[in-house]
Design an enzyme around this catalytic site. Structure first.
Site, PDB file in Angstrom:
ATOM      1  N   ARG A 190       8.347   5.769  -5.542  1.00 23.65           N
ATOM      2  CA  ARG A 190       6.624   4.633  -5.732  1.00 23.65           C
ATOM      3  C   ARG A 190       7.658   3.630  -4.498  1.00 23.65           C
ATOM      4  NH1 ARG A 190       2.297   5.518  -5.528  1.00 23.65           N
ATOM      5  NH2 ARG A 190       1.608   6.937  -6.567  1.00 23.65           N
ATOM      6  N   LEU A 244       0.831  -1.150  -0.016  1.00 25.68           N
ATOM      7  CA  LEU A 244      -0.343  -0.142  -0.330  1.00 25.68           C
ATOM      8  C   LEU A 244       0.416   1.094   0.067  1.00 25.68           C
ATOM      9  CD1 LEU A 244      -2.721  -0.634   3.031  1.00 25.68           C
ATOM     10  CD2 LEU A 244      -3.192  -0.247   0.117  1.00 25.68           C
ATOM     11  N   ASP A 245       0.687   2.103  -0.886  1.00 26.23           N
ATOM     12  CA  ASP A 245       1.466   3.319  -0.528  1.00 26.23           C
ATOM     13  C   ASP A 245       1.125   3.564   0.726  1.00 26.23           C
ATOM     14  OD1 ASP A 245       1.970   3.261  -3.363  1.00 26.23           O
ATOM     15  OD2 ASP A 245       0.330   4.887  -4.290  1.00 26.23           O
ATOM     16  N   PRO A 246       2.403   5.318   0.708  1.00 22.49           N
ATOM     17  CA  PRO A 246       1.943   5.791   2.277  1.00 22.49           C
ATOM     18  C   PRO A 246       1.064   6.234   2.467  1.00 22.49           C
ATOM     19  CG  PRO A 246       4.068   6.026   1.189  1.00 22.49           C
ATOM     20  CD  PRO A 246       3.570   5.415  -0.195  1.00 22.49           C
TER      21      PRO A 246
END
Length: 399
Positions: free
Chosen positions: A253, A75-77
């Site tokens: 990313r 999951l992205d930050p």
């Protein structure tokens, strides 16, 4: 003498905002390494290593023995929600979770596009949004349901000629060829809340791309088409004006896995949460300026009323937003959906919030460990993790 039970397998944790998936794993290891629950696993690991050949032990001699952990889809930050974690032998089963369906709740904010297609990027251009209505959005969603083709964002970990796309973007280098659309499936897609102008506090990023970045993005992403977007210096009167020279966030990313869903293949460092300054129309800013730098001749009550009125007008000029709920297959980029939806309604759009509510059989509020429990100590998280891992072991033993 009873042999201590070794706990390993797969469970899920609720990842908080503003930290990377990799950092969550480090926090889990920090909690698990000194725990009583995983002491038998660590002991078994030391025994196993002691039986290795001398050459293998030599390579490990400076490596600290820790609880082995991995995750099943990054999951992205900026995103929160279900992060599947494998411990011990469970790490060998994580690949299966990269190809299951996932359910997300996402907020799309209309009127602007960024280089990353989300709130963490730099604004490339803006477009009119006064005409965007809930009905228009719901009608446009129909084209994104079922089997569709989707073009991944430039800021993604997909490889082209051996190099990740985000590496081309960071270096400002042209990609060897156009990013190709890929088949994905949307099993469900709905607007579960409409946020008209003035009813929310979502704002565009403060950071604005420079001319060089805009030219690069236009060349790669084809953002300059007049039928899709309007240039920044051609805003409508009802669009908010951004303050200049605000800080921007450099996108990094994650690249831990090859799952493409929601940048599941990407690996990022810890980043700060964005708190943009309140937006205000240019006319209001001019009205509140003092030419000689002295305090205007107003009573404090009048100044407070003027400030409140300015803030109210600023809120009214915020673009509309929509909260979407969707269940999608592997390889689906919610950032691309938000971007494409903005174009589909004759504006532009970016993702300003993302929650993964379900992945496989793990669901928020049902069978997912809360991240805060790690800080409360083993007395809190221990029984919960043990129960989850026992359930996984029982399930896998039955085939």
């Amino acid at each position: 003498m009873n042999t201590p039970k070794i706990f390993e397998g797969v469970f899920a944790i609720n990842k908080p905002k503003s930290i990377s998936s990799a950092q969550v794993l480090r926090d889990i290891q920090q909690a698990f390494n000194p725990s009583k629950l995983f002491a038998p696993w660590l002991h078994a690991e030391r025994v196993r290593i002691s039986r290795e050949r001398d050459s293998q032990r030599q390579r490990r001699r400076h490596k600290r023995i820790e609880v082995k952990a991995g995750h099943g889809g990054t999951l992205d930050p900026m995103a929160t929600g279900v992060l599947i974690v494998g411990v011990g032998r469970g790490t060998k089963h994580l690949q299966a979770f990269l190809h299951c369906t996932k359910t997300y709740e996402a907020t799309v904010l209309f009127g602007a596009v960024t280089d990353t297609y989300d709130i963490l990027g730099k604004v490339l251009s803006r477009a009119p949004y006064a005409h965007v209505t809930q009905q228009a959005v719901e009608e446009a969603l129909e084209r994104f349901r079922g089997d569709i083709k989707q073009r991944p964002p430039l800021y993604s970990a997909l490889r082209m000629d051996g190099k990740r796309l985000y590496e081309y973007a960071r270096e400002g280098k042209d990609i060897p060829r156009e990013i190709q659309e890929r088949p994905v499936r949307t099993e469900s897609l709905e607007v579960y809340e409409w946020l008209p102008s003035g009813s929310h506090q979502y704002t565009w990023p403060d950071g604005e791309a420079g001319d060089k970045d805009k030219t690069f993005a236009d060349r790669i992403l084809h953002l300059g088409a007049p039928s899709k977007l309007s240039p920044i210096n051609n805003q409508n009167a009802d669009e908010p004006q951004h303050t200049s020279d605000n800080h921007s966030i450099k996108r990094r990313r994650e690249s831990e896995t090859e799952d493409d869903a929601i940048s599941s293949e990407e690996h990022a460092a810890k980043r700060k949460e964005i708190h943009p300054a309140p937006l205000m129309s240019g006319a209001l800013q001019e009205a509140l300026q003092v030419d000689d730098g002295k305090e205007p001749n107003l009573r404090s009550e009048q100044r407070e009323e003027t400030k409140a009125s300015s803030e109210e007008v600023a809120v009214r000029h915020l673009p509309p937003a929509a909260r979407l709920s969707m269940t999608v297959t592997s390889g689906f980029y919610v950032r691309s959906l938000c971007h494409d939806l903005g174009q589909a309604v004759g504006s532009s759009g970016l993702m300003s919030e993302l929650i993964r509510t379900r992945q496989a059989h793990f669901e928020l509020g049902v069978n997912v460990l809360e991240y805060e429990d790690l800080r409360k100590g083993e007395d809190i998280w221990g029984p919960k993790v043990a129960k989850m891992l026992e359930g996984w072991q029982e399930k896998t033993s039955k085939g």
